[in-house]
Write a protein that holds these residues in place. Structure first.
Motif, mmCIF file in Angstrom:
data_model
loop_
_atom_site.group_PDB
_atom_site.id
_atom_site.type_symbol
_atom_site.label_atom_id
_atom_site.label_comp_id
_atom_site.label_asym_id
_atom_site.label_seq_id
_atom_site.Cartn_x
_atom_site.Cartn_y
_atom_site.Cartn_z
ATOM 1 N N ASN A 216 0.860 -1.194 0.000
ATOM 2 C CA ASN A 216 0.000 0.000 0.000
ATOM 3 C C ASN A 216 0.895 1.242 0.000
ATOM 4 N N THR A 217 0.313 2.370 -0.423
ATOM 5 C CA THR A 217 1.050 3.640 -0.406
ATOM 6 C C THR A 217 0.490 4.511 0.709
ATOM 7 N N ILE A 218 1.385 5.089 1.505
ATOM 8 C CA ILE A 218 0.921 6.040 2.539
ATOM 9 C C ILE A 218 1.532 7.408 2.248
ATOM 10 N N GLN A 219 0.660 8.435 2.337
ATOM 11 C CA GLN A 219 1.108 9.814 2.077
ATOM 12 C C GLN A 219 1.459 10.472 3.418
ATOM 13 N N PHE A 220 2.715 10.857 3.558
ATOM 14 C CA PHE A 220 3.152 11.382 4.855
ATOM 15 C C PHE A 220 2.921 12.881 5.011
ATOM 16 N N TYR A 221 2.227 13.498 4.046
ATOM 17 C CA TYR A 221 1.760 14.864 4.313
ATOM 18 C C TYR A 221 0.480 14.840 5.127
ATOM 19 N N ARG A 222 -0.074 13.657 5.371
ATOM 20 C CA ARG A 222 -1.252 13.542 6.225
ATOM 21 C C ARG A 222 -0.825 13.718 7.678
ATOM 22 N N LYS A 223 -1.551 14.552 8.395
ATOM 23 C CA LYS A 223 -1.187 14.766 9.800
ATOM 24 C C LYS A 223 -1.204 13.435 10.563
ATOM 25 N N SER A 224 -2.140 12.553 10.210
ATOM 26 C CA SER A 224 -2.305 11.305 10.969
ATOM 27 C C SER A 224 -1.490 10.143 10.381
ATOM 28 N N SER A 225 -0.565 10.442 9.454
ATOM 29 C CA SER A 225 0.093 9.362 8.713
ATOM 30 C C SER A 225 0.856 8.362 9.586
ATOM 31 N N MET A 226 1.559 8.851 10.613
ATOM 32 C CA MET A 226 2.341 7.902 11.427
ATOM 33 C C MET A 226 1.424 6.955 12.194
ATOM 34 N N GLU A 227 0.296 7.497 12.666
ATOM 35 C CA GLU A 227 -0.671 6.633 13.385
ATOM 36 C C GLU A 227 -1.230 5.594 12.405
ATOM 37 N N ILE A 228 -1.516 6.052 11.168
ATOM 38 C CA ILE A 228 -2.053 5.135 10.155
ATOM 39 C C ILE A 228 -1.052 4.007 9.894
ATOM 40 N N LEU A 229 0.212 4.383 9.717
ATOM 41 C CA LEU A 229 1.249 3.381 9.440
ATOM 42 C C LEU A 229 1.357 2.372 10.586
ATOM 43 N N LYS A 230 1.437 2.892 11.816
ATOM 44 C CA LYS A 230 1.666 1.983 12.950
ATOM 45 C C LYS A 230 0.478 1.040 13.160
ATOM 46 N N LYS A 231 -0.729 1.619 13.021
ATOM 47 C CA LYS A 231 -1.939 0.807 13.218
ATOM 48 C C LYS A 231 -2.051 -0.283 12.143
ATOM 49 N N SER A 232 -1.789 0.139 10.918
ATOM 50 C CA SER A 232 -1.911 -0.785 9.790
ATOM 51 C C SER A 232 -0.839 -1.885 9.883
ATOM 52 N N PHE A 233 0.373 -1.483 10.230
ATOM 53 C CA PHE A 233 1.474 -2.447 10.392
ATOM 54 C C PHE A 233 1.107 -3.499 11.446
ATOM 55 N N LYS A 234 0.555 -3.016 12.573
ATOM 56 C CA LYS A 234 0.203 -3.927 13.673
ATOM 57 C C LYS A 234 -0.887 -4.903 13.211
ATOM 58 N N LYS A 235 -1.919 -4.315 12.555
ATOM 59 C CA LYS A 235 -3.056 -5.136 12.113
ATOM 60 C C LYS A 235 -2.585 -6.259 11.162
ATOM 61 N N VAL A 236 -1.705 -5.900 10.248
ATOM 62 C CA VAL A 236 -1.242 -6.883 9.253
ATOM 63 C C VAL A 236 -0.280 -7.893 9.879
ATOM 64 N N THR A 237 0.712 -7.385 10.597
ATOM 65 C CA THR A 237 1.778 -8.287 11.061
ATOM 66 C C THR A 237 1.339 -9.184 12.215
ATOM 67 N N GLU A 238 0.328 -8.737 13.008
ATOM 68 C CA GLU A 238 -0.067 -9.638 14.105
ATOM 69 C C GLU A 238 -0.787 -10.887 13.591
ATOM 70 N N THR A 239 -1.120 -10.893 12.290
ATOM 71 C CA THR A 239 -1.696 -12.121 11.710
ATOM 72 C C THR A 239 -0.578 -13.029 11.175
ATOM 73 N N GLY A 240 0.673 -12.527 11.279
ATOM 74 C CA GLY A 240 1.810 -13.300 10.765
ATOM 75 C C GLY A 240 2.200 -12.897 9.350
ATOM 76 N N ALA A 241 1.455 -11.948 8.752
ATOM 77 C CA ALA A 241 1.747 -11.544 7.369
ATOM 78 C C ALA A 241 2.854 -10.475 7.331
ATOM 79 N N TYR A 242 3.451 -10.323 6.162
ATOM 80 C CA TYR A 242 4.471 -9.283 5.952
ATOM 81 C C TYR A 242 3.799 -7.994 5.511
ATOM 82 N N TYR A 243 4.509 -6.878 5.729
ATOM 83 C CA TYR A 243 3.942 -5.567 5.414
ATOM 84 C C TYR A 243 4.695 -4.950 4.235
ATOM 85 N N GLY A 244 3.955 -4.522 3.204
ATOM 86 C CA GLY A 244 4.574 -3.881 2.041
ATOM 87 C C GLY A 244 4.161 -2.424 1.993
#
Ligand SMILES: Cc1cc2nc3c(=O)[nH]c(=O)nc-3n(C[C@H](O)[C@H](O)[C@H](O)COP(=O)(O)OP(=O)(O)OC[C@H]3O[C@@H](n4cnc5c(N)ncnc54)[C@H](O)[C@@H]3O)c2cc1C
Length: 396
Positions: A216-244
């Motif tokens: 997925n692509t994340i735009q870091f001009y978004r004020k909430s971008s770091m929260e989006i990245l961390k939340k999404s990373f956690k959601k994906v990786t806690e299932t055992g999947a890799y994050y792209g």
């Protein structure tokens, strides 16, 4: 340890333009000279918009000056020449069929077939073209996505279209997975982006079990971008999947600001360029700290960010050509970064949009906009081209 941050690794213009003949360089110089004149650039942009609307032949202007500089060709096959040429300099390619904001089911189907063709092309050309990519607005009606994102009531017909869209995204993702072809989806305007983020997380959970196939692509001009990245990373990786992830700063800066203002809302975009820069670099750090679970496609022309990522890799003892990390610049921009990184042995790609001029036009307008709106961007490119023109004695 080598001090990358204070080095002048991108200053070698001979390497930067070694793939360009004198004639090509003269043409590029002419284009950037025009774009660096901001009033001329504004006039040109407005003329292009009007010509699209009125179907005037001024398209010829875009074709002659913008298309040939920023795009690969009209078709996938026609873009192959550029792919081969770049590969001679250890630069790989990502071919992006630049159809966006389509409206009819027929065009969605046609674009889906083109994406399948792109995946097949990557599968047989992995050494030259390591990734496939597409835009959600090419395969789905943005009005529908806006409604889904706002959780508005859907009509029966819209419910069917939504099902069709979800099936289509799954079909494309599974096709890429079966062929072992990593595939990215571009980030678009925020009124559709939350939906894209959510569905791409689901695709990662499903298809990134053995390696990162879905990005997925994340735009870091978004004020909430770091929260989006961390939340999404956690959601994906806690299932055992890799994050792209493909981090970008974001290409719709002015549109997003104007839209928020029109609706009387607080801007979702960082208040300053420095805030965006900080978030982008923070994201790079997060990715490197979690590199065991992440594949990173760093899409930027920002020299500081590129050097920062190189430094992070060096500090962590990651090989320059580790296949979890790619750098990328848009075709026609920042050759000084691309070619110098290639020479140093990093994984580097050019992102090459292609398609019929009419479809590519919104992309070209964004490049013209960006080059006008971003302080110093065109001037920086122009100065580098000028330096090489002088070195070759083509200007005084
Ligand atoms: C390979 C590649 C793929 C890309 N794919 C996408 C994509 O899928 N979706 C997308 O949206 N963009 C995409 N882009 C474009 C990208 O988002 C940027 O617009 C562009 O690369 C310029 O940013 P930069 O990192 O190169 O650095 P710079 O030139 O240093 O930064 C310019 C960027 O900073 C931000 N900015 C500028 N002024 C301000 C300000 N006053 N306040 C806050 N922020 C500001 C804007 O995002 C602007 O584009 C892609 C770029 C590349 C290189």
């Amino acid at each position: 340890m080598k001090d990358i941050m204070n080095s002048d690794i991108f200053s070698n213009t001979e390497i930067a333009f070694e793939n360009r003949s004198d004639e090509e360089l003269r043409r590029i110089y002419g284009l950037f000279k025009k774009m660096s004149n901001s009033s001329l650039s504004s006039i040109g942009k407005n003329m292009l918009k009007a010509s699209m609307f009125l179907k005037l032949p001024i398209h010829k202007f875009a074709e002659k000056y913008l298309f040939f500089h920023f795009c690969g060709g009209i078709t996938l096959e026609a873009s192959q020449n550029i792919v081969d040429k770049l590969y001679q300099y250890n630069v790989k390619s990502v071919l992006d069929y630049s159809a966006e904001s389509r409206k009819s089911e027929d065009s969605f189907k046609q674009i889906e077939s083109e994406i399948i063709k792109i995946i097949d092309n990557v599968a047989t050309n992995r050494s030259k073209i390591p990734y496939a990519v597409y835009k959600m607005s090419g395969v789905a009606n943005v009005e529908l996505i806006r409604k889904i994102q706002k959780k508005s009531e859907l009509t029966e017909e819209e419910k069917i279209s939504k099902e069709r869209l979800l099936k289509r995204i799954n079909y494309i993702s599974k096709y890429a997975y079966d062929k072992k072809v990593p595939i990215m989806v571009d980030a678009e305007r925020l009124d559709v982006q939350e939906f894209i983020d959510q569905i791409m997380d689901e695709m990662m959970i499903k298809y990134n079990k053995e390696e990162a196939i879905i990005f997925n692509t994340i735009q870091f001009y978004r004020k909430s971008s770091m929260e989006i990245l961390k939340k999404s990373f956690k959601k994906v990786t806690e299932t055992g999947a890799y994050y792209g992830i493909k981090p970008v700063r974001g290409a719709y800066y002015q549109e997003e600001k104007d839209l928020a203002k029109e609706n009387g809302l607080e801007s979702p975009i960082c208040d300053t360029k420095e805030d965006t820069d900080k978030k982008f670099d923070e994201a790079l750090l997060f990715c490197i700290e979690n590199i065991d679970k992440i594949s990173l496609f760093a899409a930027t022309h920002n020299e500081h960010s590129v050097k920062y990522l190189m430094t992070l890799m060096q500090d962590k003892g990651i090989d320059k050509n580790d296949n979890r990390i790619y750098f990328s610049q848009l075709y026609g921009m920042s050759e000084h970064i691309t070619l110098n990184l290639a020479k140093l042995g990093y994984n580097i790609t050019k992102y090459i949009p292609y398609g019929p001029l009419k479809l590519v036009m919104p992309y070209l307008l964004r490049r013209a906009d960006e080059n006008k709106a971003i302080q110093g961007q065109t001037n920086r490119e122009f100065e580098i081209i000028k330096k090489e023109m002088k070195r070759r004695n083509l200007i005084k």
